[in-house]
Write a protein that holds these residues in place. Structure first.
Motif, PDB file in Angstrom:
ATOM      1  N   TRP A  14    -130.401  25.404 -39.198  1.00  0.00           N
ATOM      2  CA  TRP A  14    -130.222  24.616 -37.988  1.00  0.00           C
ATOM      3  C   TRP A  14    -131.539  24.450 -37.250  1.00  0.00           C
ATOM      4  O   TRP A  14    -131.826  23.407 -36.681  1.00  0.00           O
ATOM      5  CB  TRP A  14    -129.192  25.300 -37.097  1.00  0.00           C
ATOM      6  N   ASP A  15    -132.367  25.490 -37.253  1.00  0.00           N
ATOM      7  CA  ASP A  15    -133.665  25.469 -36.580  1.00  0.00           C
ATOM      8  C   ASP A  15    -134.535  24.365 -37.187  1.00  0.00           C
ATOM      9  O   ASP A  15    -134.848  24.401 -38.379  1.00  0.00           O
ATOM     10  CB  ASP A  15    -134.345  26.829 -36.765  1.00  0.00           C
ATOM     11  N   ALA A  84    -120.813  28.231 -41.333  1.00  0.00           N
ATOM     12  CA  ALA A  84    -121.879  27.302 -40.964  1.00  0.00           C
ATOM     13  C   ALA A  84    -121.441  25.846 -41.032  1.00  0.00           C
ATOM     14  O   ALA A  84    -122.004  24.987 -40.338  1.00  0.00           O
ATOM     15  CB  ALA A  84    -123.098  27.518 -41.857  1.00  0.00           C
ATOM     16  N   THR A 359    -126.890  38.378 -39.295  1.00  0.00           N
ATOM     17  CA  THR A 359    -126.036  37.311 -38.779  1.00  0.00           C
ATOM     18  C   THR A 359    -124.651  37.859 -38.467  1.00  0.00           C
ATOM     19  O   THR A 359    -123.967  38.365 -39.364  1.00  0.00           O
ATOM     20  CB  THR A 359    -125.927  36.155 -39.794  1.00  0.00           C
ATOM     21  N   PHE A 381    -121.443  29.551 -31.975  1.00  0.00           N
ATOM     22  CA  PHE A 381    -122.728  29.237 -32.609  1.00  0.00           C
ATOM     23  C   PHE A 381    -122.570  29.087 -34.118  1.00  0.00           C
ATOM     24  O   PHE A 381    -123.488  29.371 -34.895  1.00  0.00           O
ATOM     25  CB  PHE A 381    -123.739  30.359 -32.316  1.00  0.00           C
ATOM     26  N   GLU A 383    -122.580  26.804 -36.392  1.00  0.00           N
ATOM     27  CA  GLU A 383    -123.506  26.054 -37.243  1.00  0.00           C
ATOM     28  C   GLU A 383    -124.803  26.826 -37.491  1.00  0.00           C
ATOM     29  O   GLU A 383    -125.577  26.481 -38.386  1.00  0.00           O
ATOM     30  CB  GLU A 383    -123.817  24.680 -36.624  1.00  0.00           C
ATOM     31  N   LYS A 384    -125.033  27.894 -36.719  1.00  0.00           N
ATOM     32  CA  LYS A 384    -126.236  28.707 -36.904  1.00  0.00           C
ATOM     33  C   LYS A 384    -125.983  29.925 -37.789  1.00  0.00           C
ATOM     34  O   LYS A 384    -126.900  30.731 -38.007  1.00  0.00           O
ATOM     35  CB  LYS A 384    -126.773  29.146 -35.550  1.00  0.00           C
ATOM     36  N   CYS A 385    -124.797  30.055 -38.312  1.00  0.00           N
ATOM     37  CA  CYS A 385    -124.493  31.176 -39.213  1.00  0.00           C
ATOM     38  C   CYS A 385    -124.946  30.833 -40.634  1.00  0.00           C
ATOM     39  O   CYS A 385    -124.154  30.805 -41.586  1.00  0.00           O
ATOM     40  CB  CYS A 385    -123.002  31.498 -39.178  1.00  0.00           C
ATOM     41  N   THR A 386    -126.225  30.567 -40.775  1.00  0.00           N
ATOM     42  CA  THR A 386    -126.818  30.159 -42.043  1.00  0.00           C
ATOM     43  C   THR A 386    -127.564  31.291 -42.735  1.00  0.00           C
ATOM     44  O   THR A 386    -128.032  31.132 -43.856  1.00  0.00           O
ATOM     45  CB  THR A 386    -127.816  29.017 -41.802  1.00  0.00           C
ATOM     46  N   ASP A 389    -131.005  31.451 -39.163  1.00  0.00           N
ATOM     47  CA  ASP A 389    -131.147  31.038 -37.768  1.00  0.00           C
ATOM     48  C   ASP A 389    -130.847  32.202 -36.829  1.00  0.00           C
ATOM     49  O   ASP A 389    -129.955  33.014 -37.081  1.00  0.00           O
ATOM     50  CB  ASP A 389    -130.209  29.872 -37.465  1.00  0.00           C
ATOM     51  N   THR A 391    -129.263  34.086 -33.812  1.00  0.00           N
ATOM     52  CA  THR A 391    -127.974  33.962 -33.119  1.00  0.00           C
ATOM     53  C   THR A 391    -127.816  34.957 -31.977  1.00  0.00           C
ATOM     54  O   THR A 391    -126.920  34.814 -31.155  1.00  0.00           O
ATOM     55  CB  THR A 391    -126.816  34.199 -34.108  1.00  0.00           C
TER      56      THR A 391
END
Length: 443
Positions: A14-15, A84, A359, A381, A383-386, A389, A391
């Protein structure tokens, strides 16, 4: 009924800066591509439990900004997603429901946050879906679909059907997943799968695994198999039997396991002969900092730390490469961890390395802990659980130090010289007969 099985596929950071760096950091780019090329074994298994009276198809959906949703006409769609991609899964589910198609949502995230998922579905599945799927289909066919289907008793892997591999386009996939076991006895606090979906560790009968692989070989002449297990070799007796049965099948495979695999020379030899090319091992930390309290039931990994180098050497000497996985940002880790990981990778001679950020996936003890401590940056959050990223606020360094360290370490590990050096060090240490025709990398 016309039933569509839809997997939300692909992993992306996401970053924006990490995404841009991903264009030149093989560790990020290649991992994304590998995951994107793996079909959803869960959906294919449910397809195997679906009556021949129904017309079924399998689809993957990657990105609303790039792709159009599958436009087939369905009476029912079953959507499975990682955390994500769950926001896109909800958006896709809403589109289908607006068109009159009934939607079933399932997976780890749905089991973690059922109330959230129910806002976007006609029915949700909590827990292992296999046991309740035939009833769900019958209810959908009769017009009596219930809003919640919850698996009560653990599913017995011995009752699993052969997944519907025939629904896949053979030209689209370069590796296929097979499950030989479900769950993991170590129960790490960051792992949702062995806590939510598979609370009881169990193995699949060897004969069933072989049958699934033979079905795959009937479609792909020389398949590369990825075992979709949390810890393939943790049950030594089952593992030895499985490896002996796989030797005549002449396959190549990748799997995940723990460091104790390196203690069993017989099993290592059998795995190599059975076609094991690489194992991913969650080392998590190069030092004791961060390992204490990582598992819910014991400090098993902390107790194994002194054996890391020796175990890696044994495995790789046999011709099986090790992909060592480290988590950055574990509690009490300081900025020293970045140099420590780099030093460990070089000294241990790891063929491959994977670095991720700690994460807190919803549903895990880690998530509950960080939420309780007020350390999460946002309430929602997903979409940031990649795994790449930020969190939450780390405890041993600042968030900016963690982010900068991730970028620096990635550039240090994945530049061409570092990758070449790891390959050369491995080939110098592996046995000649096992490395003569090396295709050990998953990439």
């Amino acid at each position: 009924m016309r039933i569509g099985f839809i997997a939300m596929s692909g992993v992306r950071a996401w970053d924006p800066e990490l995404l841009e760096l991903g264009l030149t950091m093989p560790g990020f780019v290649e991992r994304k591509e590998v995951i994107a090329q793996l079909p959803s074994l869960g959906l294919l298994t449910l397809a195997g439990l679906t009556s021949n009276l129904d017309e079924i198809s399998y689809h993957e959906f990657f990105d609303f900004n790039r792709d159009s949703p599958p436009d087939d006409q369905f009476d029912l769609v079953a959507i499975s997603s990682f955390t994500a991609q769950i926001e896109d899964a909800y958006r896709l589910a809403d589109l289908y429901r607006e068109s009159g198609t009934r939607v079933v949502l399932g997976g780890l995230h749905v089991s973690s946050l059922p109330d959230e998922a129910m806002e976007h579905a006609d029915a949700i599945v909590i827990g292992e879906a296999e046991a309740i799927w035939p009833q769900l289909i019958e209810d959908a066919r009769s017009g009596g679909l219930k809003p919640v289907y919850r698996a009560i008793a653990p599913w017995n892997l011995a009752d699993s059907p052969i997944p519907r591999f025939d629904l896949l386009d053979p030209a689209k996939y370069n590796r296929i997943t097979v499950q030989t076991a479900r769950g993991c006895p170590w129960r790490c606090d960051f792992c949702a799968s062995s806590i939510l979906i598979a609370p009881r560790y169990q193995t699949k009968p060897v004969s069933q695994v072989v049958s699934e692989i033979r079905r795959i070989k009937a479609i792909w002449s020389r398949p590369f198999i990825e075992f979709a297990d949390d810890n393939t070799f943790v049950n030594r007796g089952h593992s030895r039997s499985l490896m002996r049965s796989l030797i005549p099948e002449k396959i190549r495979f990748f799997t995940e396991t723990d460091i104790s695999f390196g203690e069993d020379l017989e099993l290592i030899s059998l795995a190599r002969d059975a076609g094991c090319r690489q194992v991913l091992i969650g080392l998590e930390s190069p030092s004791s900092v961060g390992l204490n309290g990582l598992e819910l039931r014991s400090n098993w990994k902390l107790k194994q730390l002194e054996r890391y180098h020796e175990a890696i050497a044994r495995i790789q000497a046999a011709g099986i490469t090790v992909n060592g996985c480290f988590i950055l940002g574990l509690d009490d880790q300081s900025t020293e961890v970045f140099d420590q990981v780099l030093k460990f990778v070089r000294e241990a001679g790891l063929f491959e390395v994977q670095i991720t950020l700690q994460t807190p996936f919803p549903g895990t003890p880690l998530y509950d802990k960080l939420r309780r401590e007020g350390r999460l940056f946002e309430d929602r959050f997903w979409e940031k659980c990649t795994l790449f990223d930020l969190t939450h606020e780390p405890r041993g360094m600042t968030a900016q130090e963690l982010r900068s360290g991730l970028i620096w370490l990635s550039q240090s590990l994945y530049n061409e010289d570092a990758v070449w050096d790891r390959r050369q060090r491995y080939h110098r240490g592996a046995s000649p007969e096992s490395s003569a025709s090396d295709d050990t990398s998953r990439r």
